[in-house]
Design a protein around this motif. Structure first.
Motif, PDB file in Angstrom:
ATOM      1  N   LEU A  22      33.967  24.601  11.242  1.00 43.63           N
ATOM      2  CA  LEU A  22      33.565  23.939   9.996  1.00 43.63           C
ATOM      3  C   LEU A  22      32.525  22.851  10.248  1.00 43.63           C
ATOM      4  O   LEU A  22      31.760  22.506   9.353  1.00 43.63           O
TER       5      LEU A  22
ATOM      6  N   HIS B 263      28.834  31.765  10.253  1.00 39.67           N
ATOM      7  CA  HIS B 263      29.533  31.904   8.972  1.00 39.67           C
ATOM      8  C   HIS B 263      29.092  33.165   8.235  1.00 39.67           C
ATOM      9  O   HIS B 263      29.935  33.894   7.690  1.00 39.67           O
TER      10      HIS B 263
ATOM     11  N   SER C 222      31.686  36.277   7.624  1.00 44.21           N
ATOM     12  CA  SER C 222      31.923  36.557   6.207  1.00 44.21           C
ATOM     13  C   SER C 222      31.570  38.010   5.905  1.00 44.21           C
ATOM     14  O   SER C 222      32.302  38.702   5.177  1.00 44.21           O
TER      15      SER C 222
ATOM     16  N   CYS D 288      34.133  41.019   4.764  1.00 41.68           N
ATOM     17  CA  CYS D 288      33.846  41.837   3.587  1.00 41.68           C
ATOM     18  C   CYS D 288      33.835  43.328   3.956  1.00 41.68           C
ATOM     19  O   CYS D 288      34.356  44.172   3.217  1.00 41.68           O
TER      20      CYS D 288
ATOM     21  N   GLY E 233      34.976  36.395   1.368  1.00 38.61           N
ATOM     22  CA  GLY E 233      35.832  35.403   2.033  1.00 38.61           C
ATOM     23  C   GLY E 233      35.442  35.299   3.492  1.00 38.61           C
ATOM     24  O   GLY E 233      34.290  35.558   3.830  1.00 38.61           O
ATOM     25  N   PRO E 234      36.394  34.929   4.336  1.00 40.07           N
ATOM     26  CA  PRO E 234      37.791  34.619   4.037  1.00 40.07           C
ATOM     27  C   PRO E 234      37.969  33.179   3.543  1.00 40.07           C
ATOM     28  O   PRO E 234      37.209  32.296   3.915  1.00 40.07           O
ATOM     29  N   ILE E 235      38.987  32.980   2.720  1.00 41.50           N
ATOM     30  CA  ILE E 235      39.296  31.648   2.211  1.00 41.50           C
ATOM     31  C   ILE E 235      40.809  31.418   2.305  1.00 41.50           C
ATOM     32  O   ILE E 235      41.594  32.371   2.362  1.00 41.50           O
ATOM     33  N   GLY E 236      41.207  30.138   2.328  1.00 48.23           N
ATOM     34  CA  GLY E 236      42.626  29.796   2.334  1.00 48.23           C
ATOM     35  C   GLY E 236      43.367  30.398   3.512  1.00 48.23           C
ATOM     36  O   GLY E 236      42.920  30.335   4.657  1.00 48.23           O
ATOM     37  N   ASP E 237      44.510  31.027   3.213  1.00 46.24           N
ATOM     38  CA  ASP E 237      45.336  31.638   4.248  1.00 46.24           C
ATOM     39  C   ASP E 237      44.617  32.784   4.950  1.00 46.24           C
ATOM     40  O   ASP E 237      44.885  33.081   6.112  1.00 46.24           O
ATOM     41  N   GLN E 238      43.709  33.451   4.224  1.00 43.94           N
ATOM     42  CA  GLN E 238      42.941  34.545   4.831  1.00 43.94           C
ATOM     43  C   GLN E 238      42.136  34.032   6.025  1.00 43.94           C
ATOM     44  O   GLN E 238      41.995  34.725   7.035  1.00 43.94           O
ATOM     45  N   ARG E 239      41.614  32.822   5.889  1.00 47.03           N
ATOM     46  CA  ARG E 239      40.799  32.248   6.962  1.00 47.03           C
ATOM     47  C   ARG E 239      41.624  32.052   8.226  1.00 47.03           C
ATOM     48  O   ARG E 239      41.162  32.317   9.338  1.00 47.03           O
TER      49      ARG E 239
END
Length: 324
Positions: free
Chosen positions: A58, A236, A240, A244, A251-257
């Motif tokens: 990040l 990134h 990403s 996909c 994504g990925p976002i949240g728990d997926q990350r």
């Protein structure tokens, strides 16, 4: 900018120059042992990259990675230094920022926000110094020929318009190292890349039916390094796109990350895609050589061929725009 060099130390040999002096009969055992170790590393859960509530990658947008690469090149550092520096800086800055935030907000109060604003400003002013400290640390772990002294670091910072003292430079290096719990990753993606490529070169003779010459696959090394640079700078976008491709979702976002983190941290998978991409770009007109490279990479790493091909295809798309 001219860098200080240790008295009477020779230049570090190139990758292919080292290979020419190896007896592959003896090298084979070492390669297999080292490959087993790299496979174990790639299968380990990425918990080491998680620290409290932070996630890796990040703090290293393309602009930061590009800055690290440019400085490393200007200071004439070998490629492994820049890759290791990116990981050290990412780990350090997330821990440093989180710790400072906890210290400021450990007690509720309106004044905390004013104090935090000052802390953020100070961190921003020190970013280049921290980057230089990470490069300095990396140089010590990678090469004893081109270790960066505090004097060299100060000279660079002065030329960049900063007036840090030798004392503050030494203190910054210690601050970074201490924040990292005095731990540095044992192997960068370049180690994985050179190991896989060496195994590939070792088997090249059997494919082509002719005497081995190290120069034959030297273009794969040079182009592979460029593609690896692009993979770092486009991290990134790369992952990403891979997410996909695998799930059909953005994504990925949240728990997926967090679940996808094992893929992002798998250096063996990354360099398999890099080598496959380089081979495809270089040997697309030479019958089925690129396809053989892909099959060999899958067999050597145990990674499904379609997964390597998918990553390589995304790398190819990213690389064509930047290599032209």
């Amino acid at each position: 900018m001219e860098q200080e060099k240790i008295f009477a130390t020779p230049e570090e040999p190139s990758f292919t120059a080292v290979l020419k002096n190896w007896d592959f009969r003896n090298l084979d055992y070492m390669l297999q042992d080292w490959l087993v170790y790299l496979k174990i590393q790639s299968k380990m859960p990425p918990s080491g990259r998680l620290w409290k509530n932070t996630l890796p990658f990040l703090a290293i947008p393309e602009s930061v990675v590009e800055l690290i690469f440019l400085i490393s090149e200007k200071l004439e550092q070998p490629p492994e230094v820049r890759y290791l520096t990116v990981e050290l800086f990412d780990r350090f800055i997330m821990r440093h920022f989180t710790t400072l935030h906890e210290n400021v907000f450990k007690k509720p109060g309106v004044k905390n926000f004013k104090m935090w604003s000052k802390v953020v400003s100070r961190v921003q002013n020190q970013v280049l110094l921290r980057v230089m400290s990470c490069i300095q640390l990396s140089s010590k772990f990678v090469t004893h020929y081109q270790v960066l002294s505090p004097k060299t670091i100060r000279q660079f910072l002065v030329e960049a318009g900063h007036s840090f003292t030798i004392t503050s430079i030494i203190a910054s290096e210690m601050r970074v190292f201490k924040t990292l719990d005095f731990k540095v990753p044992l192997s960068s993606p370049l180690v994985h890349f050179e190991t896989l490529l060496t195994i590939l070169i070792k088997d090249f003779e059997a494919w082509k039916g002719k005497t081995y010459e190290a120069e034959i696959l030297e273009p794969v090394y040079g182009l592979g390094l460029q593609i690896l640079d692009i993979a770092f700078m486009s991290h990134h976008e790369l992952y990403s796109s891979l997410f996909c491709m695998a799930t059909g979702e953005i994504g990925p976002i949240g728990d997926q990350r967090i679940k996808f983190l094992g893929v992002e941290c798998d250096n063996l998978f990354l360099v398999a895609g890099v080598i496959s991409c380089a081979a495809d770009l270089l040997y697309h007109q030479e019958n089925d050589l690129a396809a053989r490279v892909l099959i060999h990479l899958s067999s050597t790493t145990g990674i499904p061929k379609k997964d390597i091909y998918g990553l390589a295809s995304i790398l190819k798309k990213l690389s064509l725009g930047q290599l032209l």
